[in-house]
Design an enzyme around this catalytic site. Structure first.
Site, mmCIF file in Angstrom:
data_model
loop_
_atom_site.group_PDB
_atom_site.id
_atom_site.type_symbol
_atom_site.label_atom_id
_atom_site.label_comp_id
_atom_site.label_asym_id
_atom_site.label_seq_id
_atom_site.Cartn_x
_atom_site.Cartn_y
_atom_site.Cartn_z
ATOM 1 N N ASP A 1 9.230 2.898 0.015
ATOM 2 C CA ASP A 1 8.542 3.281 0.769
ATOM 3 C C ASP A 1 8.551 2.855 1.997
ATOM 4 O O ASP A 1 8.748 1.556 2.574
ATOM 5 C CB ASP A 1 7.509 2.908 0.195
ATOM 6 C CG ASP A 1 5.261 4.128 1.188
ATOM 7 O OD1 ASP A 1 6.242 4.261 2.169
ATOM 8 O OD2 ASP A 1 4.300 4.063 -0.025
ATOM 9 N N TYR B 1 0.958 -1.045 0.157
ATOM 10 C CA TYR B 1 -0.124 -0.228 -0.108
ATOM 11 C C TYR B 1 1.147 0.764 0.421
ATOM 12 O O TYR B 1 1.658 1.298 0.611
ATOM 13 C CB TYR B 1 -0.804 -0.201 1.426
ATOM 14 C CG TYR B 1 -1.826 1.015 1.103
ATOM 15 C CD1 TYR B 1 -3.127 1.144 0.358
ATOM 16 C CD2 TYR B 1 -1.656 2.134 2.431
ATOM 17 C CE1 TYR B 1 -3.688 2.254 0.152
ATOM 18 C CE2 TYR B 1 -3.180 3.207 2.213
ATOM 19 C CZ TYR B 1 -3.461 3.681 1.656
ATOM 20 O OH TYR B 1 -4.414 4.776 1.388
ATOM 21 N N LYS C 1 4.304 8.587 8.852
ATOM 22 C CA LYS C 1 3.785 8.815 10.351
ATOM 23 C C LYS C 1 4.766 9.383 11.140
ATOM 24 O O LYS C 1 4.293 10.266 12.248
ATOM 25 C CB LYS C 1 3.414 7.207 9.884
ATOM 26 C CG LYS C 1 2.561 6.663 9.670
ATOM 27 C CD LYS C 1 2.118 5.203 9.340
ATOM 28 C CE LYS C 1 1.666 4.636 8.691
ATOM 29 N NZ LYS C 1 0.027 4.493 8.143
HETATM 30 N N1 PMP Z 1 2.617 4.152 2.165
HETATM 31 C C1 PMP Z 1 2.499 3.361 3.718
HETATM 32 C C2 PMP Z 1 4.175 2.118 3.061
HETATM 33 C C3 PMP Z 1 1.913 3.074 4.141
HETATM 34 O O1 PMP Z 1 1.229 2.742 5.517
HETATM 35 C C4 PMP Z 1 1.280 4.425 4.008
HETATM 36 C C5 PMP Z 1 -0.245 4.166 5.270
HETATM 37 N N2 PMP Z 1 -0.745 3.648 6.420
HETATM 38 C C6 PMP Z 1 0.627 5.597 2.861
HETATM 39 C C7 PMP Z 1 1.899 5.005 2.413
HETATM 40 C C8 PMP Z 1 -0.061 7.019 3.100
HETATM 41 O O2 PMP Z 1 -0.012 7.259 3.714
HETATM 42 P P1 PMP Z 1 -1.110 7.937 4.221
HETATM 43 O O3 PMP Z 1 -2.126 7.635 5.036
HETATM 44 O O4 PMP Z 1 -0.710 9.612 5.357
HETATM 45 O O5 PMP Z 1 -2.026 9.215 2.917
#
Ligand code: PMP
Length: 443
Positions: A240, A145, A279
């Protein structure tokens, strides 16, 4: 049964004005059923709901609360920043300090751009990869994700895994066709994709360790192979670390890999080109970041032709929360996080084994999740993780909640400990485990 009349009433009230009653689908109890708790406060490892029930929390705001809820130093820094003004549309001194802290921790990062959400960070990284290479295609892995931008929702983890959605309505076929989705941990599949489309692939994006389909780290050699293949074909690698960054370890999951703690060899020069953070880097306020090699990052406006901007980017309150969180996330804090993860993962596993519940523990640094099911071989792909016994998770989840432990309401999410999960918090969790394991066994 703990009483939750006020949460129930609020859920009804919210659903009358907010789709599904939630502002992010992962908060709904769609997969587990029951009344989602409305939280009124948190302190350290604990949260309290509107009915006055207290829970040991293993959601931690879905990751940001690395030090625990309402850490006094973080609250004080945010209050002090707020008193000076909520934002000016001009740079504030602390933005560079936060960028320096990121550069110090993650050596391959030479330049940083602060944004407001992880979604923006990955979206910008992809635009940058396309802008730098002049190529259209992006490779992603099933079950990973990367936020909710159009091109990245195909076969994504997180809420889409929970709701068993293959993608999202509203994404045009043309946009979807720009993303190649490959099985995770499958270098031959990546090699074949490069053989077929190599000259058109701008970049490969991967979670540093997959944590949005349950925790499933890359197999030894996968990250290295992915980087080497991409670079051989002139494509960029976007790692990521929105979820794993500054949480799996002090320098994220890549930090663990490059230090050799995951047992793999990474020759010098084999490194991703861009890294995304979120985060923890915002300490609980809306802040995320994109970082990488100077030559690439300086393609961003105002220096280069790749445009990106944000009214609230580098917001002073969010910068204060992130900077203070990282400054307090010292070796002792990471030792506490690792200790809590070790203790908890072992206790859960022992309780489930004692109750005869087949399971595996997915682990990436201080992150872990419980994978319910009888897996003859260790899961290695999204297809494997989709075989999780969600009914057992559901029964386990509710028994834990009844016993005062707040778990992610989905089998496809990581469990988040914090540096505030002390012995008392861990003992409270341990006390509920036998009943929860028995409930999982009966499911
Ligand atoms: N990349 C990863 C690996 C994530 O876990 C998340 C959110 N859980 C995101 C991107 C997206 O971040 P946001 O919810 O702050 O848009």
């Amino acid at each position: 049964m703990s009483a939750t009349p006020q949460s129930a009433a609020l859920a009804t009230r919210a659903a009358n004005v907010i789709p599904g009653g939630v502002n992010s689908p992962v908060r709904a109890y769609g997969a587990v059923g029951g009344t989602p708790r409305f939280v009124t406060s948190g302190s350290g490892a604990l949260v309290t709901d509107v009915d006055g029930n207290e829970y040991v929390d293993l959601v931690a705001s879905w990751g940001p609360a690395l030090l625990g809820h309402a850490h006094p130093a973080v609250v004080e820094a945010v209050q002090a920043a707020a008193a000076r003004g909520l934002g000016f549309g001009a740079s504030v001194p602390e933005e560079a300090e936060l960028a320096e802290e990121i550069v110090r921790r993650v050596q391959l990062v030479e330049r940083v751009r602060l944004v407001s959400t992880g979604t923006e960070a990955t979206m910008t990284a992809i635009r940058l990869a396309r802008g730098a290479t002049g190529r259209p295609l992006i490779v992603k892995f099933a079950g990973h994700y990367h936020g909710h931008s159009d091109g990245l929702l195909a076969e994504a983890g997180s809420g889409l895994a929970t709701l068993a959605l293959p993608g999202s309505a509203g994404v045009t076929a043309e946009t979807a066709a720009q993303t190649l989705v490959l099985p995770y941990n499958d270098l031959p599949a990546l090699e074949a994709a490069f053989a077929e489309h190599g000259a058109r692939i701008a970049g490969v994006i991967a979670e540093a360790a997959a944590c949005n389909m349950g925790v499933l780290p890359p197999e030894p050699g996968f990250t290295r192979g992915m980087i080497e293949l991409a670079h051989r074909h002139g494509a960029l690698v976007i790692l990521d670390e929105v979820l794993t960054g500054f949480r799996a370890g002090p320098s994220g999951y890549w930090g663990l890999q490059s230090a050799g703690s995951t047992g793999e060899e990474l020759p010098a020069g084999v490194a991703p080109d861009l890294v995304t953070f979120g985060k923890v880097v915002g300490g609980g306020l809306p802040l995320a970041a994109l970082g990488g090699r100077r030559d690439l990052m300086e393609l961003l406006a105002p220096l280069g032709p790749v445009y990106q901007a944000g009214t609230l980017s580098g917001n002073p309150l969010a910068v204060a929360a992130g900077l203070t969180t990282l400054r307090h996330a010292d070796a002792a804090a990471y030792a506490r996080l690792a200790g809590a993860a070790d203790t908890l993962a072992l206790a859960v596993s022992e309780a489930l084994t004692a109750a005869g519940v087949a399971h595996r523990i997915g682990r990436a640094g201080t992150l872990f999740s419980v994978v319910f099911g009888d897996f003859a071989e260790a899961p290695r792909s999204y297809a494997d993780m989709q075989r999780q016994e969600v009914l057992r998770h559901r029964a386990f989840f509710h028994a834990m909640l009844e016993g005062g432990v707040n778990l992610p309401p989905s089998a496809f999410e990581a469990w988040f400990v914090t540096a505030a999960h002390d012995d008392a918090a861990l003992e409270r969790i341990a006390a509920v485990l036998p009943a929860a394991a028995a409930a999982a066994a009966r499911a």
